[in-house]
Design a protein around this motif. Structure first.
Motif, mmCIF file in Angstrom:
data_model
loop_
_atom_site.group_PDB
_atom_site.id
_atom_site.type_symbol
_atom_site.label_atom_id
_atom_site.label_comp_id
_atom_site.label_asym_id
_atom_site.label_seq_id
_atom_site.Cartn_x
_atom_site.Cartn_y
_atom_site.Cartn_z
ATOM 1 N N VAL A 29 0.860 -1.186 0.000
ATOM 2 C CA VAL A 29 0.000 0.000 0.000
ATOM 3 C C VAL A 29 0.892 1.230 0.000
ATOM 4 C CG1 VAL A 29 -1.848 1.250 1.183
ATOM 5 C CG2 VAL A 29 -1.768 -1.254 1.291
ATOM 6 N N ARG A 30 0.735 2.084 -1.016
ATOM 7 C CA ARG A 30 1.562 3.280 -1.147
ATOM 8 C C ARG A 30 0.684 4.529 -1.135
ATOM 9 N NH1 ARG A 30 5.057 1.677 -6.465
ATOM 10 N NH2 ARG A 30 3.100 2.422 -7.369
ATOM 11 N N GLY A 31 1.269 5.635 -0.662
ATOM 12 C CA GLY A 31 0.623 6.936 -0.777
ATOM 13 C C GLY A 31 -0.314 7.307 0.348
ATOM 14 N N LEU A 32 -0.290 6.592 1.478
ATOM 15 C CA LEU A 32 -1.188 6.935 2.585
ATOM 16 C C LEU A 32 -0.935 8.360 3.087
ATOM 17 C CD1 LEU A 32 -1.082 3.541 4.496
ATOM 18 C CD2 LEU A 32 -3.141 4.605 3.557
ATOM 19 N N GLU A 33 0.283 8.850 2.913
ATOM 20 C CA GLU A 33 0.599 10.215 3.356
ATOM 21 C C GLU A 33 -0.142 11.272 2.544
ATOM 22 O OE1 GLU A 33 3.334 9.254 -0.027
ATOM 23 O OE2 GLU A 33 2.627 8.191 1.778
ATOM 24 N N ARG A 34 -0.760 10.893 1.418
ATOM 25 C CA ARG A 34 -1.515 11.856 0.611
ATOM 26 C C ARG A 34 -2.916 12.116 1.180
ATOM 27 N NH1 ARG A 34 0.448 8.611 -4.716
ATOM 28 N NH2 ARG A 34 2.440 9.685 -5.036
ATOM 29 N N ILE A 35 -3.342 11.293 2.097
ATOM 30 C CA ILE A 35 -4.650 11.484 2.725
ATOM 31 C C ILE A 35 -4.535 12.584 3.773
ATOM 32 C CG2 ILE A 35 -6.469 10.383 4.091
ATOM 33 C CD1 ILE A 35 -5.497 7.691 2.954
ATOM 34 N N PRO B 56 -8.755 9.537 -4.554
ATOM 35 C CA PRO B 56 -8.872 8.253 -5.266
ATOM 36 C C PRO B 56 -7.930 7.206 -4.676
ATOM 37 C CG PRO B 56 -8.602 10.100 -6.791
ATOM 38 C CD PRO B 56 -8.250 10.609 -5.433
ATOM 39 N N VAL B 57 -8.422 5.974 -4.597
ATOM 40 C CA VAL B 57 -7.633 4.839 -4.110
ATOM 41 C C VAL B 57 -7.720 3.739 -5.174
ATOM 42 C CG1 VAL B 57 -7.336 3.119 -2.301
ATOM 43 C CG2 VAL B 57 -8.142 5.422 -1.706
ATOM 44 N N VAL B 58 -6.587 3.357 -5.719
ATOM 45 C CA VAL B 58 -6.551 2.418 -6.840
ATOM 46 C C VAL B 58 -5.913 1.109 -6.389
ATOM 47 C CG1 VAL B 58 -5.646 2.028 -9.149
ATOM 48 C CG2 VAL B 58 -6.421 4.303 -8.487
ATOM 49 N N SER B 59 -6.524 -0.003 -6.767
ATOM 50 C CA SER B 59 -5.972 -1.305 -6.373
ATOM 51 C C SER B 59 -6.015 -2.279 -7.542
ATOM 52 C CB SER B 59 -6.762 -1.884 -5.195
ATOM 53 O OG SER B 59 -8.073 -2.233 -5.584
ATOM 54 N N VAL B 60 -5.098 -3.255 -7.499
ATOM 55 C CA VAL B 60 -5.060 -4.311 -8.504
ATOM 56 C C VAL B 60 -4.728 -5.624 -7.806
ATOM 57 C CG1 VAL B 60 -2.602 -4.090 -9.071
ATOM 58 C CG2 VAL B 60 -4.210 -4.880 -10.820
ATOM 59 N N GLY B 61 -5.243 -6.716 -8.327
ATOM 60 C CA GLY B 61 -4.968 -8.040 -7.778
ATOM 61 C C GLY B 61 -6.197 -8.746 -7.251
ATOM 62 N N ALA C 271 -3.634 -14.038 -4.398
ATOM 63 C CA ALA C 271 -3.086 -13.121 -5.402
ATOM 64 C C ALA C 271 -2.455 -11.916 -4.706
ATOM 65 C CB ALA C 271 -4.196 -12.656 -6.341
ATOM 66 N N LYS C 272 -1.472 -11.328 -5.340
ATOM 67 C CA LYS C 272 -0.783 -10.168 -4.760
ATOM 68 C C LYS C 272 -1.647 -8.922 -4.925
ATOM 69 C CE LYS C 272 3.506 -7.472 -4.987
ATOM 70 N NZ LYS C 272 3.757 -7.543 -3.543
ATOM 71 N N ILE C 273 -1.879 -8.212 -3.817
ATOM 72 C CA ILE C 273 -2.703 -6.999 -3.816
ATOM 73 C C ILE C 273 -1.800 -5.769 -3.743
ATOM 74 C CG2 ILE C 273 -4.537 -5.722 -2.656
ATOM 75 C CD1 ILE C 273 -5.480 -8.383 -3.749
ATOM 76 N N ALA C 274 -1.928 -4.881 -4.706
ATOM 77 C CA ALA C 274 -1.184 -3.620 -4.699
ATOM 78 C C ALA C 274 -2.179 -2.466 -4.710
ATOM 79 C CB ALA C 274 -0.257 -3.528 -5.912
ATOM 80 N N ILE C 275 -1.969 -1.503 -3.819
ATOM 81 C CA ILE C 275 -2.887 -0.366 -3.673
ATOM 82 C C ILE C 275 -2.087 0.922 -3.668
ATOM 83 C CG2 ILE C 275 -4.608 0.743 -2.169
ATOM 84 C CD1 ILE C 275 -5.304 -2.007 -1.077
#
Length: 283
Positions: free
Chosen positions: A56-62, A181-186, A238-242
């Protein structure tokens, strides 16, 4: 003049709908339990990190305080690992005392074994709950694509599809809050999703009974062929990336303009996340 759904079939459907609604927990905002989160968070985050190899990346943008509306693409059927992973990451990063709620379909809240979600702040996806959460200064996570997006075919894993739903933008404008916006894949690789089953849902009138416009068909454990995903399934690892994107102020934007801007940014980010992966499922 005849009334659609009148007669015995209409009464039967209405009775089934009423019974289903009675089984749905109230899921009050006050059911969120910081002590429970504090106690369970370390082991659940470790489990999610190991099983889904979560990133999970970018939590500091919240924004660090105040109400904020987070909007995500949704994956993984009725057991949505992206929501679980993000909820655990958010609570770890900001601390359990910060109010954080997630909107979910009634069927998810009433599913066996998922009662703990209410203690983590999950509430029924209603406009009233959304407004109350923001009025209380909470961070709120919504998935505009709902059941339509979460059951899309697995080969559309890297597609953001809100089905044209724009209520979240009107909510942000009314409450004067930023959209993050929060984007995820996997998540769409935790089972093999074959079809939304929209035609079947219409024939069975599931929209009237359960607010469901789809009756998905997938291949998943332990059922092999899973129709409806009503009882959930065992997600494959499956690998989850957010990734969390920069906040967007929609106050001065037209609703349609804001929608196109948000979808464009999310799709660009999702495409990049997908491109970073070496292999589907393995990530």
């Amino acid at each position: 003049m005849s009334v659609p759904g009148a007669g015995l079939p209409g009464r039967a459907i209405a009775a089934m709908a009423a019974q289903a609604q009675r089984r749905v927990p109230a899921a009050d905002l006050d059911e969120r339990d910081p002590d429970y989160i504090r106690e369970t968070l370390p082991r659940l985050w470790m489990l999610a990190s190991l099983y889904f190899r979560a990133r999970v990346r970018g939590l500091e943008r919240i924004p660090e305080e105040g109400p904020v509306l987070m909007v995500g693409n949704h994956s993984g059927g009725n057991l949505t690992p992206d929501t679980t992973v993000f909820t655990l990451a958010f609570s770890t990063y900001f601390g359990v005392e910060r109010r954080f709620h997630q909107l979910a379909h009634n069927l998810v809240l009433s599913a066996p074994g998922l009662g703990f979600l209410r203690k983590y702040g999950t509430v029924a996806a209603t406009p009233g709950n959304a407004e109350r959460a923001l009025d209380q200064g909470a961070a709120l996570l919504v998935y505009p694509g709902g059941d339509f997006e979460v059951h899309r075919p697995s080969w559309e894993s890297a597609v953001v599809d809100f089905d044209g739903r724009k209520g979240f933008i009107r909510l942000a404008k009314r409450k004067n809050v930023p959209i993050v916006p929060v984007v995820s894949v996997g998540g769409q690789e935790t089972a093999l999703f074959l079809s939304r089953g929209e035609g079947l849902a219409r024939i069975l009138r599931l929209d009237r009974m359960f607010r469901l416009k789809v009756l998905p068909i997938s291949l998943s454990l332990p059922w092999v062929v899973n129709v409806g995903d009503m009882l959930g399934h065992i997600p494959l690892p499956a690998k989850i990336a957010i990734e969390v994107l920069e906040p967007i102020d929609v106050g001065e934007l037209d609703v349609d303009e804001a929608y196109e801007l948000i979808i464009d940014r999310m799709q660009r980010s999702l495409t990049a996340l997908q491109a970073d992966r070496r292999l589907p499922v393995l990530g």
